[in-house]
Design an enzyme around this catalytic site. Structure first.
Site, mmCIF file in Angstrom:
data_model
loop_
_atom_site.group_PDB
_atom_site.id
_atom_site.type_symbol
_atom_site.label_atom_id
_atom_site.label_comp_id
_atom_site.label_asym_id
_atom_site.label_seq_id
_atom_site.Cartn_x
_atom_site.Cartn_y
_atom_site.Cartn_z
ATOM 1 N N HIS A 119 0.809 -1.217 0.000
ATOM 2 C CA HIS A 119 0.000 0.000 0.000
ATOM 3 C C HIS A 119 0.846 1.273 0.000
ATOM 4 C CE1 HIS A 119 0.851 0.636 4.331
ATOM 5 N NE2 HIS A 119 0.803 -0.688 4.410
ATOM 6 N N ASP A 120 0.387 2.249 -0.761
ATOM 7 C CA ASP A 120 0.943 3.603 -0.773
ATOM 8 C C ASP A 120 2.343 3.706 -1.364
ATOM 9 O OD1 ASP A 120 -1.330 4.876 0.755
ATOM 10 O OD2 ASP A 120 -0.629 3.462 2.279
ATOM 11 N N GLY A 137 5.014 -0.951 2.809
ATOM 12 C CA GLY A 137 4.195 0.222 2.576
ATOM 13 C C GLY A 137 4.984 1.508 2.472
#
Length: 259
Positions: A119-120, A137
């Site tokens: 994520h991200d 992340g």
């Protein structure tokens, strides 16, 4: 051509000239632009936008929910650019609201088998991630970065442009542009001269980068003090980029001396 055995949920937007193979799954919030090829048994879900002329190989899992205990079903995104090759069993998650809510992948990247992009993460253009490279992340990869196989990258690490990370390393600190790192924990091993010679036509630029590297990482001066001096005195755009990266590093630089 869309195989009749593919599963495409209502609401998905599929442009012309997209190929989707047998038993591929496309979720309701997915957008796939023209020329992209989705091979059999690939899964694309979540709020995911995929650009033009990408190739997504069998059993890739794209746009699934973040592997983050703070995630609570928020409507976050995955954005993938053009001309990427995403190989078998690659896993790419959407973003989280704790960041900007988006995982972003640029253009012309090669993600080999079993790569994980969490994520991200933000991936630039023309990057190569070899088999089983694993990005936690919030990792950022600038243009032209190369990550060797079986290499984990710690969350929030920043890898600079044209940097190279050796296979089977473990990266927990930032890697400056144009540099090579290796080891567990990974440390600087010199400049990525092969990459520089391929990308920079002017040999004097490479000589200037070499000089700055020695000043930063092979002198007895404090690192950020050296970076500030170089930034103030140099007119070379590549040298300034290297010095700015060092000054702006949040996790520290992956090298042996104290900052």
């Amino acid at each position: 051509m869309i195989d009749k055995r593919a599963i495409i949920e209502d609401g998905a937007i599929i442009e012309e000239n997209v190929e989707i193979g047998a038993y591929a799954y496309i979720g309701s919030k997915v957008i796939i632009k023209s020329g992209t090829k989705i091979m059999h048994h690939a899964t694309i879900e979540g709020k995911t936008t995929i650009g033009k002329n990408n190739e997504i190989f069998p059993y890739a899992s794209i746009g699934t929910a973040p592997q983050d205990l703070k995630y609570n079903g928020e409507d976050t995104e995955l954005i993938i650019g053009d001309n990427n090759k995403i190989r078998e069993f690659t896993l790419i998650n959407t973003g989280t609201i704790q960041d900007n809510g988006k995982t972003i992948i640029g253009d012309n990247n090669l993600l080999m088998g079993y790569v994980h992009i969490a994520h991200d993460c933000v991936i630039g253009n023309n990057c190569i991630l070899a088999n089983a490279a694993t990005l936690a992340g919030h990792v950022h990869l600038d243009d032209g970065a190369v990550i060797g196989g079986m290499t984990p990258i710690h969350q929030f690490v920043h890898i600079g442009s044209l940097a190279m990370v050796a296979g089977a390393s473990a990266v927990s600190q930032d890697v400056p542009p144009f540099c090579m790192v290796e080891g567990n924990r990974a440390k600087l091993r010199g400049l990525n001269l092969t990459g520089l010679r391929r990308k920079l036509q002017n040999r004097s630029d490479i000589d200037e980068i070499k000089k700055a590297y020695k000043e930063l990482f092979e002198s007895s001066k404090p690192l950020k003090e050296s970076a500030k001096t170089i930034l103030e005195n140099s007119t070379n755009i590549y040298v300034k980029k290297l010095a700015e990266f060092v000054l702006n590093s949040k996790r520290g630089i992956a090298y042996d001396r104290k900052m």
